[in-house]
Design a protein around this motif. Structure first.
Motif, PDB file in Angstrom:
ATOM      1  N   MET A   1       0.016 -20.671  96.703  1.00  0.00           N
ATOM      2  CA  MET A   1      -1.098 -20.136  97.439  1.00  0.00           C
ATOM      3  C   MET A   1      -2.372 -20.128  96.570  1.00  0.00           C
ATOM      4  N   GLU A   2      -2.226 -19.726  95.330  1.00  0.00           N
ATOM      5  CA  GLU A   2      -3.384 -19.711  94.423  1.00  0.00           C
ATOM      6  C   GLU A   2      -3.889 -21.121  94.163  1.00  0.00           C
ATOM      7  N   TYR A   3      -2.949 -22.071  94.034  1.00  0.00           N
ATOM      8  CA  TYR A   3      -3.332 -23.470  93.815  1.00  0.00           C
ATOM      9  C   TYR A   3      -4.218 -23.949  94.959  1.00  0.00           C
ATOM     10  N   LYS A   4      -3.797 -23.690  96.198  1.00  0.00           N
ATOM     11  CA  LYS A   4      -4.573 -24.122  97.356  1.00  0.00           C
ATOM     12  C   LYS A   4      -5.955 -23.476  97.365  1.00  0.00           C
ATOM     13  N   ALA A   5      -6.016 -22.222  96.994  1.00  0.00           N
ATOM     14  CA  ALA A   5      -7.311 -21.526  96.948  1.00  0.00           C
ATOM     15  C   ALA A   5      -8.211 -22.147  95.889  1.00  0.00           C
ATOM     16  N   ASN A   6      -7.655 -22.478  94.745  1.00  0.00           N
ATOM     17  CA  ASN A   6      -8.446 -23.092  93.670  1.00  0.00           C
ATOM     18  C   ASN A   6      -8.929 -24.481  94.066  1.00  0.00           C
ATOM     19  N   VAL A   7      -8.073 -25.247  94.733  1.00  0.00           N
ATOM     20  CA  VAL A   7      -8.477 -26.578  95.205  1.00  0.00           C
ATOM     21  C   VAL A   7      -9.622 -26.435  96.210  1.00  0.00           C
ATOM     22  N   GLY A   8      -9.513 -25.471  97.105  1.00  0.00           N
ATOM     23  CA  GLY A   8     -10.585 -25.227  98.074  1.00  0.00           C
ATOM     24  C   GLY A   8     -11.889 -24.857  97.391  1.00  0.00           C
ATOM     25  N   ALA A   9     -11.796 -24.046  96.353  1.00  0.00           N
ATOM     26  CA  ALA A   9     -13.000 -23.658  95.608  1.00  0.00           C
ATOM     27  C   ALA A   9     -13.638 -24.870  94.937  1.00  0.00           C
ATOM     28  N   VAL A  10     -12.821 -25.730  94.361  1.00  0.00           N
ATOM     29  CA  VAL A  10     -13.338 -26.955  93.724  1.00  0.00           C
ATOM     30  C   VAL A  10     -14.075 -27.790  94.763  1.00  0.00           C
ATOM     31  N   LYS A  11     -13.477 -27.939  95.938  1.00  0.00           N
ATOM     32  CA  LYS A  11     -14.103 -28.739  96.998  1.00  0.00           C
ATOM     33  C   LYS A  11     -15.444 -28.151  97.441  1.00  0.00           C
ATOM     34  N   LEU A  12     -15.555 -26.839  97.417  1.00  0.00           N
ATOM     35  CA  LEU A  12     -16.821 -26.196  97.780  1.00  0.00           C
ATOM     36  C   LEU A  12     -17.877 -26.339  96.686  1.00  0.00           C
ATOM     37  N   LEU A  13     -17.456 -26.333  95.433  1.00  0.00           N
ATOM     38  CA  LEU A  13     -18.398 -26.354  94.316  1.00  0.00           C
ATOM     39  C   LEU A  13     -18.883 -27.757  93.938  1.00  0.00           C
ATOM     40  N   ILE A  14     -18.082 -28.779  94.213  1.00  0.00           N
ATOM     41  CA  ILE A  14     -18.459 -30.150  93.824  1.00  0.00           C
ATOM     42  C   ILE A  14     -19.827 -30.549  94.390  1.00  0.00           C
ATOM     43  N   PRO A  15     -20.101 -30.375  95.678  1.00  0.00           N
ATOM     44  CA  PRO A  15     -21.433 -30.770  96.179  1.00  0.00           C
ATOM     45  C   PRO A  15     -22.567 -30.021  95.501  1.00  0.00           C
ATOM     46  N   PHE A  16     -22.361 -28.753  95.233  1.00  0.00           N
ATOM     47  CA  PHE A  16     -23.372 -27.946  94.546  1.00  0.00           C
ATOM     48  C   PHE A  16     -23.636 -28.512  93.147  1.00  0.00           C
ATOM     49  N   TYR A  17     -22.578 -28.867  92.425  1.00  0.00           N
ATOM     50  CA  TYR A  17     -22.694 -29.373  91.055  1.00  0.00           C
ATOM     51  C   TYR A  17     -23.284 -30.792  91.024  1.00  0.00           C
ATOM     52  N   CYS A  18     -22.907 -31.617  91.997  1.00  0.00           N
ATOM     53  CA  CYS A  18     -23.274 -33.035  91.957  1.00  0.00           C
ATOM     54  C   CYS A  18     -24.598 -33.374  92.638  1.00  0.00           C
ATOM     55  N   GLN A  19     -25.118 -32.473  93.457  1.00  0.00           N
ATOM     56  CA  GLN A  19     -26.337 -32.812  94.187  1.00  0.00           C
ATOM     57  C   GLN A  19     -27.459 -33.200  93.239  1.00  0.00           C
ATOM     58  N   ASP A  20     -28.173 -34.211  93.608  1.00  0.00           N
ATOM     59  CA  ASP A  20     -29.312 -34.709  92.828  1.00  0.00           C
ATOM     60  C   ASP A  20     -28.938 -35.155  91.417  1.00  0.00           C
ATOM     61  N   THR A  21     -27.683 -35.552  91.207  1.00  0.00           N
ATOM     62  CA  THR A  21     -27.228 -35.995  89.885  1.00  0.00           C
ATOM     63  C   THR A  21     -26.592 -37.370  90.006  1.00  0.00           C
ATOM     64  N   ASP A  22     -26.995 -38.281  89.150  1.00  0.00           N
ATOM     65  CA  ASP A  22     -26.408 -39.617  89.099  1.00  0.00           C
ATOM     66  C   ASP A  22     -24.950 -39.520  88.687  1.00  0.00           C
TER      67      ASP A  22
END
Length: 55
Positions: A1-22
Motif C-alpha cells: 500500500m505504501e509503495y503504491k502511494a509513493n509511486v502516485g506521489a512520484v507521478k504527481l511531482l514529476i511534472p512539477f520538477y520537469c516543467q520548463d526544463t530540458d
C-alpha cells in the motif's frame, strides 16, 4: 500500500520538477534527493521522467 502511494506521489511531482526544463538537465538522483524519495523507487522515477518527455 505504501509503495503504491509513493509511486502516485512520484507521478504527481514529476511534472512539477520537469516543467520548463530540458531533458538534458533533468537528473533523477537530484529529483529523489529534493523530494526525499526512497532509493527503491529509482527505477520508477527514471521511467516516469522518460514518460514525461515522450508525451
Amino acid at each position: 500500500m505504501e509503495y503504491k502511494a509513493n509511486v502516485g506521489a512520484v507521478k504527481l511531482l514529476i511534472p512539477f520538477y520537469c516543467q520548463d526544463t530540458d531533458i538534458q538537465c533533468v537528473n533523477s538522483a537530484n529529483f529523489m534527493q529534493a523530494f526525499h524519495v526512497p532509493h527503491y523507487l529509482s527505477s520508477v522515477v527514471s521511467e516516469e521522467i522518460k514518460k514525461y518527455y515522450v508525451k
